[in-house]
Design a protein around this motif. Structure first.
Motif, mmCIF file in Angstrom:
data_model
loop_
_atom_site.group_PDB
_atom_site.id
_atom_site.type_symbol
_atom_site.label_atom_id
_atom_site.label_comp_id
_atom_site.label_asym_id
_atom_site.label_seq_id
_atom_site.Cartn_x
_atom_site.Cartn_y
_atom_site.Cartn_z
ATOM 1 N N SER A 110 29.952 -41.399 -0.495
ATOM 2 C CA SER A 110 28.659 -41.686 0.149
ATOM 3 C C SER A 110 28.415 -40.059 0.823
ATOM 4 N N LEU A 111 27.052 -39.718 0.142
ATOM 5 C CA LEU A 111 26.565 -38.310 0.372
ATOM 6 C C LEU A 111 26.051 -38.529 1.819
ATOM 7 N N GLY A 112 25.711 -39.819 2.592
ATOM 8 C CA GLY A 112 25.429 -40.015 3.855
ATOM 9 C C GLY A 112 26.194 -39.317 4.789
ATOM 10 N N SER A 113 27.492 -39.205 4.466
ATOM 11 C CA SER A 113 28.601 -38.870 5.342
ATOM 12 C C SER A 113 28.898 -37.598 5.333
ATOM 13 N N VAL A 114 28.242 -36.782 4.408
ATOM 14 C CA VAL A 114 28.366 -35.354 4.332
ATOM 15 C C VAL A 114 27.865 -34.529 5.135
ATOM 16 N N PRO A 115 28.074 -33.650 6.029
ATOM 17 C CA PRO A 115 27.555 -32.939 7.103
ATOM 18 C C PRO A 115 26.602 -32.084 6.469
ATOM 19 N N LEU A 116 25.595 -31.701 7.298
ATOM 20 C CA LEU A 116 24.572 -30.524 6.846
ATOM 21 C C LEU A 116 24.890 -29.367 7.767
ATOM 22 N N ILE A 117 24.704 -28.316 7.120
ATOM 23 C CA ILE A 117 24.647 -26.905 7.920
ATOM 24 C C ILE A 117 23.562 -26.266 7.698
ATOM 25 N N SER A 118 23.303 -25.308 8.606
ATOM 26 C CA SER A 118 22.096 -24.310 8.515
ATOM 27 C C SER A 118 22.416 -23.544 7.270
ATOM 28 N N CYS A 119 21.075 -22.675 6.876
ATOM 29 C CA CYS A 119 21.375 -21.807 5.770
ATOM 30 C C CYS A 119 22.185 -20.512 6.419
ATOM 31 N N GLN A 120 23.021 -20.258 5.767
ATOM 32 C CA GLN A 120 24.072 -19.122 6.240
ATOM 33 C C GLN A 120 24.284 -18.059 5.301
ATOM 34 N N ASP A 121 23.364 -18.243 4.185
ATOM 35 C CA ASP A 121 23.586 -17.063 3.122
ATOM 36 C C ASP A 121 22.381 -16.548 2.639
ATOM 37 N N GLY A 122 21.302 -16.846 3.678
ATOM 38 C CA GLY A 122 20.155 -16.422 3.223
ATOM 39 C C GLY A 122 19.136 -17.502 2.554
ATOM 40 N N GLN A 130 9.066 -17.221 -5.604
ATOM 41 C CA GLN A 130 8.263 -15.950 -5.940
ATOM 42 C C GLN A 130 9.050 -14.844 -4.906
ATOM 43 N N PRO A 131 10.185 -14.206 -5.129
ATOM 44 C CA PRO A 131 10.749 -13.350 -4.250
ATOM 45 C C PRO A 131 9.765 -12.058 -3.723
ATOM 46 N N HIS A 132 9.940 -11.656 -2.602
ATOM 47 C CA HIS A 132 9.065 -10.361 -2.025
ATOM 48 C C HIS A 132 7.693 -10.413 -2.228
ATOM 49 N N SER A 133 7.088 -11.738 -2.436
ATOM 50 C CA SER A 133 5.514 -11.833 -2.699
ATOM 51 C C SER A 133 4.977 -11.546 -1.166
ATOM 52 N N THR A 134 5.386 -12.018 -0.227
ATOM 53 C CA THR A 134 4.840 -11.901 1.341
ATOM 54 C C THR A 134 6.208 -11.364 2.093
ATOM 55 N N ILE A 135 5.754 -10.798 3.331
ATOM 56 C CA ILE A 135 6.741 -10.487 4.137
ATOM 57 C C ILE A 135 7.636 -11.457 4.645
ATOM 58 N N VAL A 136 7.276 -12.619 4.408
ATOM 59 C CA VAL A 136 8.211 -13.826 4.883
ATOM 60 C C VAL A 136 9.431 -13.796 3.837
ATOM 61 N N SER A 137 9.138 -13.693 2.548
ATOM 62 C CA SER A 137 10.274 -13.749 1.566
ATOM 63 C C SER A 137 11.165 -12.474 1.715
ATOM 64 N N GLU A 138 10.209 -11.576 2.031
ATOM 65 C CA GLU A 138 10.947 -9.747 2.015
ATOM 66 C C GLU A 138 11.936 -9.822 3.113
ATOM 67 N N TYR A 139 11.479 -10.404 4.320
ATOM 68 C CA TYR A 139 12.413 -10.341 5.414
ATOM 69 C C TYR A 139 13.049 -11.435 6.064
ATOM 70 N N ASN A 140 12.728 -12.776 5.182
ATOM 71 C CA ASN A 140 13.600 -14.052 5.521
ATOM 72 C C ASN A 140 13.155 -14.786 6.669
ATOM 73 N N LEU A 141 11.454 -14.726 7.102
ATOM 74 C CA LEU A 141 11.131 -14.964 8.210
ATOM 75 C C LEU A 141 10.704 -16.645 7.934
ATOM 76 N N VAL A 142 11.525 -17.437 7.865
ATOM 77 C CA VAL A 142 11.741 -18.732 7.778
ATOM 78 C C VAL A 142 12.609 -19.571 8.753
ATOM 79 N N CYS A 143 12.384 -20.829 8.778
ATOM 80 C CA CYS A 143 13.308 -21.578 9.685
ATOM 81 C C CYS A 143 13.610 -21.044 11.202
ATOM 82 N N ALA A 144 14.979 -20.650 11.305
ATOM 83 C CA ALA A 144 15.014 -20.306 12.797
ATOM 84 C C ALA A 144 14.381 -18.898 13.055
ATOM 85 N N ASN A 145 13.944 -18.215 11.931
ATOM 86 C CA ASN A 145 13.441 -16.751 12.134
ATOM 87 C C ASN A 145 11.808 -16.870 12.034
#
Length: 551
Positions: free
Chosen positions: A114-126, A131-146
């Protein structure tokens, strides 16, 4: 001895010389607009990104998957069990490199669980970006908690504007307009290059801040120069038209962003033109009005002879010097702006007007980046809307003055924001039309505050006064991104309610300012204090005449 205004009339108040200088300095408005709102494109949030999963990446390499296939095979499992995450900020706690999976159907291993029982974790490896490096968001990982760090980039720029208002505004009144202008152009160019090639986010922020410091120096000093070299009848034209070039920059920017695929390329394209302004050393003279305040009448007269020559006129040969102000020269400070009653009142009202104009204007501009639609087209149209604002100002301020259009434009902007907030989303055409009216109103208010601010301060304090009052504009710019994005996360229309209240209050307050239509630029603080009393007497006299006529 003749006054400066008398000599200016003889040399030409808006001749060929002033038109050339005016056109050259107007280009500053284009590059400043790039800096002012460029983050909408430099920091546009990518639509397609997901958590980087080291094991999945190794599997993708072994199986020869494309990025789309890697995402389709590994990330959709998050939605398989009605989880709310799209794999952008969370992922299943699955160790792909320790799992027996096939390239054709990697999820088959989990069919008995059952995938519903598999825990979720936050992104830990980027993150992985389509489209990598198309904006500063993808350049410096300014997403989610950042994600809040993207707000910080615009706030830091406005903090630079604020610092530049105090430091370079002060320097322009003490050391001269043109030397600070040229220094600022060099600074904003060099810092812009550093921003484009910043090795990490901290360096990016440092030079983004410095770019704001020097950017404010270029814009405010250019604005003051063009208003000081023309006559009182032309000030309203140059004060509005130079801001039309700001609007022109807003209309050009989406084209640049559309044609250039990476944020570094966009940053270079909007930065490099600043170096061309260094050529103005040979084309733009020092402000004669400023020279007079520093008791350099001979240099001022020499420049005026050059102005007259280029305008096809000649100064009377008996002019050997110009009347120099008797006011004791002192280095400008904040106390000069609040020491006398009228100056204090004007300063406080203008500070609030700058704050409101900037916060509402920047808020409405950045709002385009978070609502649905074609960003490039919507941004262009929003810029085009500002052109009628300039035309409306030119049609009204000569007929009814500055104060009433200033008040009405703020109130219209506030009411339009309120109506936009309460209109249902399914009436999109009406919602967009009313929002456009709000953008028109706040643009008019933003352009008029420049003009009124420069007309209400004496020459001895003009650059410093305009810079200091406009520092509240920068404070509004610091608050705007946090207010917009954080409140929009609660309710998309909540920022519009705040904008509405601020703008309506501003419209009421500016009615307490004096009318500056047709007056000569005040040279001293005493001139400013007398301005209010003279207008008060004039108003009482007119009222008495009206009553007498009625009787």
């Amino acid at each position: 001895m003749p006054s400066f205004d008398e000599i200016l009339k003889e040399a030409g108040e808006f001749g060929r010389f002033q038109k050339r200088v005016f056109f050259l300095l107007c280009q500053t408005g284009i590059t400043f607009s790039f800096l002012f709102v460029g983050m909408v494109f430099l920091g546009h949030r990518p639509e397609n990104y997901w958590c980087r999963i080291p094991g999945a990446a190794e599997l993708s390499e072994r199986c020869g998957w494309t990025l789309e296939e890697e995402q389709n095979y590994t990330v959709p499992a998050l939605n398989f069990v009605n989880r709310s995450s799209r794999g952008q900020c969370e992922r299943f706690d699955i160790k792909w490199n320790n799992t027996s999976v096939s390239c054709a159907n990697p999820l088959s291993h989990f069919t008995n669980h059952s995938l519903g029982s598999v825990p979720l974790i936050s992104c830990q490896d980027g993150w992985v970006y389509k489209q990598p490096h198309s904006t500063i968001v993808s350049e410096y990982n300014l997403v989610c908690a950042n994600a809040w760090m993207l707000d910080l980039t615009q706030a830091v720029l406005n903090l630079g504007f604020l610092t530049g208002a105090f430091t370079l505004g002060y320097a322009a009144d003490r050391y001269g307009r043109i030397c600070i202008y040229l220094l600022s152009c060099l600074g904003v160019g060099l810092c812009g290059l550093a921003v484009a090639f910043a090795p990490n986010f901290s360096i990016f922020l440092i030079f983004r801040f410095l770019q704001g410091v020097f950017g404010k120096g270029t814009w405010m000093t250019a604005y003051v120069i063009v208003t000081e070299i023309v006559g009182s009848d032309q000030r309203r034209i140059v004060g509005i038209v130079i801001q039309m070039f700001f609007t022109l920059g807003i209309m050009i920017l989406p084209g640049i962003a559309y044609l250039i695929p990476t944020w570094q390329g966009i940053q270079l394209a909007i930065t490099l033109p600043n170096f061309l302004f260094l050529l103005y050393y040979w084309a733009v003279p020092e402000s004669p009005r400023w020279l007079l305040t520093r008791k350099k009448g001979e240099k001022a007269l020499k420049i005026m002879r050059t102005v007259a020559k280029h305008n096809g006129k000649h100064l009377s040969p008996h002019y050997s010097e110009i009347t120099v102000t008797d006011e004791e020269i002192s280095n400008p400070s904040c106390l000069h702006l609040v020491r006398t009653p009228q100056m204090r009142k004007y300063t406080l009202i203008l500070m609030y007007a700058w704050f409101t104009s900037a916060l509402v204007y920047q808020g409405l501009v950045m709002r385009l980046g978070i609502i649905e639609g074609n960003l490039y087209l919507d941004f262009f149209i929003s810029g085009a809307v500002e052109l009628p604002a300039a035309l409306l100002i030119l049609l009204t301020i000569d007929r009814i003055g500055r104060r009433l259009p200033f008040a009405i434009s703020n109130i219209v902007a506030g009411v339009a924001c309120l109506i936009t907030a309460v209109l249902p989303a399914d009436i999109l055409w009406l919602k967009t039309s009313v929002a456009t009216l709000g953008r028109l109103g706040i643009t008019m208010a933003f352009e008029i505050v420049y003009l009124v601010n420069s007309e209400l301060y004496p020459t001895t304090l003009r650059n410093f006064g305009v810079s200091l009052c406009s520092s509240l504009c920068d404070l509004g710019g610091i608050i705007a991104p946090f207010l917009l994005f954080r409140l929009a996360a609660i309710w998309m229309e909540l920022p519009l309610i705040i904008f509405s209240v601020l703008a309506v209050v501003c419209g009421i307050l500016v009615l307490f300012l004096p009318e500056t239509k047709g007056i000569s630029l005040p040279e001293t603080v005493e001139d400013v204090e007398q301005l209010s009393s003279l207008q008060s007497k004039s108003g009482r006299k007119k009222k008495h005449q009206d009553i007498t006529s009625y009787i």
